[in-house]
Scaffold this active site. Structure first.
Site, PDB file in Angstrom:
ATOM      1  N   HIS A  91       3.500  -9.661   4.039  1.00  0.00           N
ATOM      2  CA  HIS A  91       4.816  -9.085   3.693  1.00  0.00           C
ATOM      3  C   HIS A  91       5.832 -10.196   3.418  1.00  0.00           C
ATOM      4  CE1 HIS A  91       3.363  -5.590   6.413  1.00  0.00           C
ATOM      5  NE2 HIS A  91       3.226  -5.218   5.157  1.00  0.00           N
ATOM      6  N   SER A 106      -1.405  -4.668   8.189  1.00  0.00           N
ATOM      7  CA  SER A 106      -0.851  -4.318   9.504  1.00  0.00           C
ATOM      8  C   SER A 106      -1.887  -3.538  10.312  1.00  0.00           C
ATOM      9  CB  SER A 106       0.410  -3.481   9.346  1.00  0.00           C
ATOM     10  OG  SER A 106       1.405  -4.221   8.687  1.00  0.00           O
ATOM     11  N   ARG A 116      -2.639  -5.693  -3.101  1.00  0.00           N
ATOM     12  CA  ARG A 116      -3.569  -6.716  -2.614  1.00  0.00           C
ATOM     13  C   ARG A 116      -4.909  -6.633  -3.317  1.00  0.00           C
ATOM     14  NH1 ARG A 116      -2.835  -4.698   3.385  1.00  0.00           N
ATOM     15  NH2 ARG A 116      -3.051  -2.850   2.094  1.00  0.00           N
ATOM     16  N   LYS A 140       2.106   7.973  10.671  1.00  0.00           N
ATOM     17  CA  LYS A 140       0.951   7.187  11.126  1.00  0.00           C
ATOM     18  C   LYS A 140       0.972   6.881  12.635  1.00  0.00           C
ATOM     19  CE  LYS A 140       0.423   4.713   6.723  1.00  0.00           C
ATOM     20  NZ  LYS A 140       0.654   3.388   6.104  1.00  0.00           N
TER      21      LYS A 140
HETATM   22  O1  PNS Z   1       3.699   0.575   4.402  1.00  0.00           O
HETATM   23  P1  PNS Z   1       3.336   1.932   3.891  1.00  0.00           P
HETATM   24  O2  PNS Z   1       3.049   2.851   5.053  1.00  0.00           O
HETATM   25  O3  PNS Z   1       2.234   1.896   2.879  1.00  0.00           O
HETATM   26  O4  PNS Z   1       4.656   2.504   3.138  1.00  0.00           O
HETATM   27  C1  PNS Z   1       4.693   3.813   2.617  1.00  0.00           C
HETATM   28  C2  PNS Z   1       6.113   4.176   2.136  1.00  0.00           C
HETATM   29  C3  PNS Z   1       7.135   3.902   3.211  1.00  0.00           C
HETATM   30  C4  PNS Z   1       6.447   3.360   0.921  1.00  0.00           C
HETATM   31  C5  PNS Z   1       6.111   5.678   1.746  1.00  0.00           C
HETATM   32  O5  PNS Z   1       5.497   6.416   2.781  1.00  0.00           O
HETATM   33  C6  PNS Z   1       7.498   6.243   1.498  1.00  0.00           C
HETATM   34  O6  PNS Z   1       8.151   5.879   0.547  1.00  0.00           O
HETATM   35  N1  PNS Z   1       7.958   7.153   2.386  1.00  0.00           N
HETATM   36  C7  PNS Z   1       9.281   7.752   2.322  1.00  0.00           C
HETATM   37  C8  PNS Z   1       9.197   9.236   1.967  1.00  0.00           C
HETATM   38  C9  PNS Z   1       9.055   9.420   0.471  1.00  0.00           C
HETATM   39  O7  PNS Z   1       9.895   9.056  -0.303  1.00  0.00           O
HETATM   40  N2  PNS Z   1       7.906  10.036   0.086  1.00  0.00           N
HETATM   41  C10 PNS Z   1       7.557  10.259  -1.288  1.00  0.00           C
HETATM   42  C11 PNS Z   1       6.870   9.027  -1.871  1.00  0.00           C
HETATM   43  S1  PNS Z   1       6.234   9.356  -3.460  1.00  0.00           S
END
Ligand code: PNS
Length: 170
Positions: free
Chosen positions: A20, A134, A96, A45
């Site tokens: 990150h 992570s 990645r 999660k």
């Molecule tokens: O690190 P991660 O868990 O892969 O991140 C996922 C994240 C935070 C980018 C995604 O879950 C997110 O944007 N969540 C906020 C809710 C939202 O906007 N959902 C619609 C996404 S298309």
């Protein structure tokens, strides 16, 4: 790239890894309007660390590394709403491997549907950190393995608090 482009870099960051940080370093050189790291609060999660701990670890890691011009916030609700609020026209995500691509593409398309003015930009981390996730860091630390060299100092300290000195290879 337009002048003063601001990007938002969302994620669970449970915990922040050297991958990150590598991405933030690259992005900070590109997005001259600033970078906002956005830590998801209401993740499905069942995170190891609380939203505040995850936010603090990221902020401490940036300070330790002397990376300036980056704000770290936590958020809940739709990412595109936070992006709009923060004045960010770019969502930054790391890619990645090919295995990341399917989910990332779907999210990028969905976010574009929700907010056509916001673009998703992907950056690839350095190859020395591209194997870090992570999820694996949590699993290794939980099982008594050494995760030093995978996470910044601030995150390592928290992992040692949770799982003991084996997390730091001691
Ligand atoms: O690190 P991660 O868990 O892969 O991140 C996922 C994240 C935070 C980018 C995604 O879950 C997110 O944007 N969540 C906020 C809710 C939202 O906007 N959902 C619609 C996404 S298309």
């Amino acid at each position: 790239m337009s002048e003063c482009a601001r990007a938002i870099y969302p994620g669970s960051f449970d915990p922040v890894t050297l991958g990150h940080l590598d991405l933030v370093r690259r992005a900070a050189r590109i997005f001259d309007g600033g970078l906002v790291v956005a830590v998801l609060r209401n993740t499905t999660k069942s995170p190891l660390f609380s939203p505040e701990e995850r936010r603090e670890m990221f902020a401490a890691a940036l300070a330790d590394e002397g990376i300036g011009g980056v704000r770290v916030i936590s958020f809940e609700g739709l990412l595109v709403d936070v992006a709009r609020r923060e004045g960010a026209k770019i969502i930054l995500r790391g890619l990645r491997a090919v295995s990341d691509f399917e989910f990332e593409l779907q999210m990028a398309m969905m976010n574009r549907r929700l907010a056509p003015g916001i673009e998703t930009v992907f950056l690839t981390p350095g190859e020395d950190v591209s194997f870090i996730s992570s999820r694996l860091v949590r699993e290794i630390a939980r099982l008594g393995g050494d995760v030093s060299g995978l996470v910044p100092r601030a995150a390592l300290a928290r992992l040692v608090e949770r799982f003991g000195p084996a997390a730091a290879g001691e």
